[in-house]
Design an enzyme around this catalytic site. Structure first.
Site, short mmCIF file in Angstrom:
data_model
loop_
_atom_site.label_atom_id
_atom_site.label_comp_id
_atom_site.label_asym_id
_atom_site.label_seq_id
_atom_site.Cartn_x
_atom_site.Cartn_y
_atom_site.Cartn_z
CG ASP A 194 44.86 7.55 -20.83
OD1 ASP A 194 43.67 6.98 -21.15
OD2 ASP A 194 45.47 8.12 -21.63
CD GLU B 287 33.57 3.11 -20.55
OE1 GLU B 287 32.78 3.44 -20.53
OE2 GLU B 287 34.46 3.29 -21.44
#
Length: 476
Positions: free
Chosen positions: A349, A376
């Site tokens: 994260d 992503e």
């Protein structure tokens, strides 16, 4: 505007009640004497004092007597009677002089004076009225007439007091309202504002009086209200209530304040409009914050997919009108699953947040937008940007991410985090669609991955629906 004496207040404060001065009987209307009415009789003749005192007591009034002007002034200042019966001819200080003293003192200047005198010449009567007397009764006194005149003057006095009390109640209510209140004339001129209105808009007391609503509102909104005022003034019966609407009002400092404005028409001697302002700035800030939250990815704090799709649709339509090129950049963090498996999702994260900030730093214009599209994968839109400029921007983004030097222990491409980027540019026409732009950029990104990752590839979007379908099948 004289607030105490204005007539519009009666239309606003219908709910404020008071003890009536008039009692209704079956036979009609009769005036009932108030038990707390106070009468002061000033006369140097004992017989007159005795008769008048007895008469007033029989009428139900609290009665005081004085046998000289000096004594009368003393009692008047102490008990504040509702009415004074004052003899004109007295030794020492006569009635006229006594009246002058009464009217010159703040505590007694408003007490009505009813003169009694055997001097009934015109000049005497005129002199009495000029001194401020409310009535003049000639002697010898006719007691029925005295009772009637006293009753009439008390009725007037109590009615005046009641109106003053109403005005004071109304002023207290208006001055302590949480809502701003404006009284507006048919030409848009502001006649009155209450303290809440002044405070909301940053003005001093009475400073807004005389200004126009055009000084406060957007010209289009102000004209709409002025047209409504004119219609109502021309035909009050046909005009409808304007109701409540959200408006932006200019603060005295020039900033904008968001308000709910409720307008109620009122026709007294002239058409007037009562405006109530309710400050919704805090509500709007909360609402705007919620709207912004709905458009932001909670992890990376850049735009989310929903916001990006909406933004892209608007820019697509604008590009079709102008014929300007539209460039889409799609990028993916290389080997991100391995990064998560090696360092954990919490570190993953943090990595995405750093990449997102690097990407967002390249969306500098109002027509640019960077967003997290999922996992992503990130996207950027560059409006009015041709293929060469978009490629250069994409390469700049790639090098920026690489320069972050975020360690990636298991990457086969680089010891640091890298991204693969695809770029597509199109000048949209009515025969094109947004999906074709996405397919082209996505295809370019996969080409970058297949060629070894950490690079930029560009491609031309399919120009037909058949080509777009073929490209989508080829990707599968």
């Amino acid at each position: 505007m004289n607030f105490h004496n204005s007539n519009w207040q009666h239309g606003i404060i219908k709910a404020i009640s008071y003890s009536p001065l008039v009692s209704m009987n079956e036979g009609g209307t009769s005036f009932s004497p108030r038990r707390d009415a106070v009468i002061l009789i000033v006369d140097d003749a004992p017989d007159n004092l005795s008769v008048l005192r007895k008469l007033m007591v029989e009428q139900g009034y609290q009665t005081y007597v004085a046998n000289s002007g000096e004594r009368g002034l003393e009692i008047a200042r102490r008990v504040h009677p509702h009415l004074i019966l004052l003899d004109v001819i007295m030794p020492g200080m006569d009635g006229f002089e006594t009246c002058r003293h009464l009217k010159a003192h703040p505590a007694t200047e408003d007490i009505p004076v009813l003169f009694m005198s055997a001097r009934n010449e015109q000049e005497d009567v005129v002199a009495g009225f000029e001194l401020g007397a409310v009535d003049y009764i000639g002697k010898p006194l006719r007691m029925a007439e005295v009772c009637a005149r006293v009753r009439t003057q008390l009725q007037i006095r109590f009615a005046t007091e009641t109106q003053q009390e109403q005005s004071e109640r109304l002023r207290t209510i208006v001055n302590n309202m949480a809502e701003g209140l404006l009284i507006i004339e048919a030409d848009g001129r502001i006649q009155f504002t209450n303290p809440a209105c002044d405070q909301y808009l940053g003005y001093m007391s009475h400073e807004l009086a005389g200004k126009s609503i055009s000084d406060l509102l957007n010209p289009l909104v102000a004209n709409e209200y002025l047209e409504y005022f004119a219609r109502y003034a021309a035909n009050p019966e046909a005009a409808h209530s304007h109701g409540t609407r959200e408006v932006i009002i200019r603060h005295r400092t020039g900033k904008s304040v968001c308000m709910d404005l409720t307008l109620t028409p009122m026709f007294l001697r002239q058409p007037l409009f009562i405006g109530l302002l309710h400050d919704i700035t805090h509500h709007k800030l909360s609402e705007d914050a919620l709207q912004r939250a709905a458009m932001v990815d909670p992890l990376t704090k850049i735009a989310n997919r929903r916001h990006f799709d909406s933004f892209l649709e608007k820019e697509w339509q604008r590009a079709m009108r102008t014929g300007a090129p539209l460039s889409l950049v799609v990028l993916d963090v290389d080997h991100f699953k391995l990064y998560n498996d090696t360092l954990g999702h919490a570190q993953g994260d943090v990595c995405l947040q750093q990449v997102a900030q690097a990407i967002s730093a390249h969306a500098l214009r109002v027509t640019d937008l960077a967003a997290r599209y999922g996992g992503e994968e990130f996207v950027l839109l560059f409006a009015e940007t041709d293929a060469d400029a978009a490629f250069q921007m994409a390469e700049s983004i790639r090098t920026h991410v690489e320069s972050l030097h975020i360690p990636h222990p298991r990457s086969a491409t680089s010891p640091h985090i890298t991204v693969s980027i695809g770029v597509a540019t199109l000048c949209p026409t009515p025969t094109d669609n947004i999906e074709s732009l996405f397919v082209a950029a996505d295809r370019a990104m996969y080409a970058a991955k297949e060629d070894g990752r950490n690079q930029v590839r560009a491609t031309r979007p399919p120009t037909t629906a058949i080509e777009a379908a073929r490209a989508a099948l080829a990707k599968r």
